[in-house]
Design a protein around this motif. Structure first.
Motif, PDB file in Angstrom:
ATOM      1  N   UNK A  77      13.958   0.058   1.035  1.00  0.00           N
ATOM      2  CA  UNK A  77      14.694   1.283   2.404  1.00  0.00           C
ATOM      3  C   UNK A  77      13.060   1.632   3.283  1.00  0.00           C
ATOM      4  N   UNK A  78      11.882   0.632   2.701  1.00  0.00           N
ATOM      5  CA  UNK A  78      11.158   1.038   3.980  1.00  0.00           C
ATOM      6  C   UNK A  78      11.157   0.611   5.670  1.00  0.00           C
ATOM      7  N   UNK A  79      12.333  -0.819   5.762  1.00  0.00           N
ATOM      8  CA  UNK A  79      12.433  -0.572   7.257  1.00  0.00           C
ATOM      9  C   UNK A  79      11.905  -1.065   7.878  1.00  0.00           C
ATOM     10  N   UNK A  80      10.843  -2.604   7.214  1.00  0.00           N
ATOM     11  CA  UNK A  80       9.853  -3.473   7.645  1.00  0.00           C
ATOM     12  C   UNK A  80      10.343  -4.050   9.218  1.00  0.00           C
ATOM     13  N   UNK A 101       0.725  -1.349   0.155  1.00  0.00           N
ATOM     14  CA  UNK A 101      -0.176  -0.394  -0.023  1.00  0.00           C
ATOM     15  C   UNK A 101       0.498   1.138   0.303  1.00  0.00           C
ATOM     16  N   UNK A 102       2.045   1.292   0.185  1.00  0.00           N
ATOM     17  CA  UNK A 102       3.056   2.529  -0.305  1.00  0.00           C
ATOM     18  C   UNK A 102       3.291   2.661   1.031  1.00  0.00           C
ATOM     19  N   UNK A 103       2.983   2.366   2.352  1.00  0.00           N
ATOM     20  CA  UNK A 103       3.736   2.604   2.974  1.00  0.00           C
ATOM     21  C   UNK A 103       3.307   1.586   4.403  1.00  0.00           C
ATOM     22  N   UNK A 104       3.330   0.307   4.268  1.00  0.00           N
ATOM     23  CA  UNK A 104       3.551  -0.457   5.608  1.00  0.00           C
ATOM     24  C   UNK A 104       4.941  -0.883   5.506  1.00  0.00           C
ATOM     25  N   UNK A 105       4.481  -0.741   7.205  1.00  0.00           N
ATOM     26  CA  UNK A 105       6.327  -1.307   7.622  1.00  0.00           C
ATOM     27  C   UNK A 105       5.827  -2.492   8.265  1.00  0.00           C
ATOM     28  N   UNK A 106       4.969  -3.392   8.649  1.00  0.00           N
ATOM     29  CA  UNK A 106       5.530  -4.126  10.146  1.00  0.00           C
ATOM     30  C   UNK A 106       5.840  -5.504   9.332  1.00  0.00           C
ATOM     31  N   UNK A 107       5.151  -5.767   7.746  1.00  0.00           N
ATOM     32  CA  UNK A 107       5.921  -7.164   8.099  1.00  0.00           C
ATOM     33  C   UNK A 107       5.929  -7.456   6.049  1.00  0.00           C
TER      34      UNK A 107
END
Length: 353
Positions: free
Chosen positions: A186-189, A112-118
């Motif tokens: 580079x999202x940092x999940x 979704x362009x924002x999710x960073x959990x998994x």
């Protein structure tokens, strides 16, 4: 058309170049198509013979590309000849059905362009390492309410040989060569899990995540396949060797998250238990993905909207008194969101707050 250039193949003895996935090029040539050393290219010998390679050097004379005998065999072997070096690694405009028919290689991303959990990964899906893309997608489906991200590549080859044609080692996959991967690298999940296949007859759980998490996953997978007789080990076991345990910091799963998990699986495990294994992984990781998402609700109109806003403001003041309690801050942000969108509502369950 993607950037390409013609090159004459030089075939060297297998001991000279590293692995069959590697090639050497001329620096000026490779720069002309926007690629550099350590990125991937597609080398095309004919409409039916093409494969992926990692560029490992750029000191060759102009107009040449060099690879091992085993590397040339990926393109059919025989006498060396002129090929086309192509900057576009994937053909993601094709549907999966079209890619399978055309013996092609595609990249897919659910995000979704924002999710960073998994993020769940399958770098070698399709017929490269069978069922792994289905496992990553299964984790995404199981945890759809948490809007988890799923990145996978899928490759096929009519008559077999998709592995030889499309496999790129996970430590060498370069985001510049994979446009969709580049958007999340580079999202940092918080967590990343990669599904893989190997020729050994057991399952190996590695990656740079804590040993306690790998043991938790091991127990869950063992329970899910307890009638299989398939051994499950972690990277603490010699049966999970360095070259497969996913512990190198350059491994893609570890570049995406400090809690990277790599799962290597036998063909029997993937064939008969792919879904059970994926469900077990989702069961362990799902509760750990504590992403706060926006509420879904219908907007109110006119005076009803004003009354709704006033009611939420009163609730917000009450929540301020409880903000120290775990979980209340997410509720607080949800109420703020409801106030901001009281008149329009929200139908998107994947907006992260």
């Amino acid at each position: 058309m993607p950037p390409t250039y013609p090159a004459t193949v030089i075939v060297w003895p297998d001991a000279a170049l590293g692995t069959k996935e590697h090639c050497l090029v001329n620096g000026e040539d490779i720069a002309s198509i926007g690629r550099v050393v350590n990125q991937q290219v597609r080398i095309v010998r004919s409409p039916t013979e093409r494969a992926l390679y990692t560029v490992k050097g750029d000191s060759l004379p102009l107009g040449n590309v060099q690879m091992m005998v085993a590397g040339w065999d990926r393109l059919g072997g025989g006498e060396a000849e002129t090929v086309t070096v192509d900057a576009e690694v994937t053909r993601s405009s094709l549907t999966d059905a079209e890619a399978q028919t055309d013996s092609e290689f595609v990249e897919r991303l659910t995000d979704n362009g924002k999710h960073h959990g998994l993020i769940a990964l399958a770098p070698h899906g399709g017929m490269i390492e069978r069922y792994t893309d289905m496992q990553a997608e299964c984790v995404g489906q199981q945890l759809a309410a948490k809007c988890v991200s799923v990145w996978r590549c899928k490759g096929w080859k009519s008559g077999g040989g998709a592995y030889d044609r499309w496999h790129i080692t996970s430590t060498e996959i370069h985001e510049e060569s994979f446009p969709l991967l580049q958007t999340v690298i580079d999202r940092g999940f918080k967590f990343a899990v990669a599904f893989h296949g190997w020729t050994n007859d057991h399952i190996c759980i590695g990656g740079l995540s804590p040993a306690s998490l790998k043991q938790e996953l091991r127990a869950a997978i063992e329970a899910a396949i307890d009638d299989s007789g398939i051994l499950v080990v972690t990277d603490a076991d010699p049966l999970c060797p360095d070259e497969f345990n996913g512990n190198h910091p350059n491994n893609l799963v570890n570049r995406l998250s400090a809690n990277g998990i790599q799962i290597e699986q036998s063909l029997a495990a993937r064939t008969d238990y792919w879904e059970a294994i994926a469900d077990a992984v989702a069961g362990v990781l799902g509760p750990k993905v504590t992403v706060c998402t926006a509420p879904v609700f219908e907007g109110a109109k006119g005076l009803a909207c004003l009354g709704t806003i006033i009611g939420y403001i009163i609730l917000l003041i009450f929540l301020l008194l409880l903000i120290w309690i775990p979980g209340v801050f997410c509720v607080f942000k949800g109420v703020l969101f409801r106030i901001a969108h009281a008149c329009t509502g929200n139908s998107d369950p994947c907006i992260e707050l």
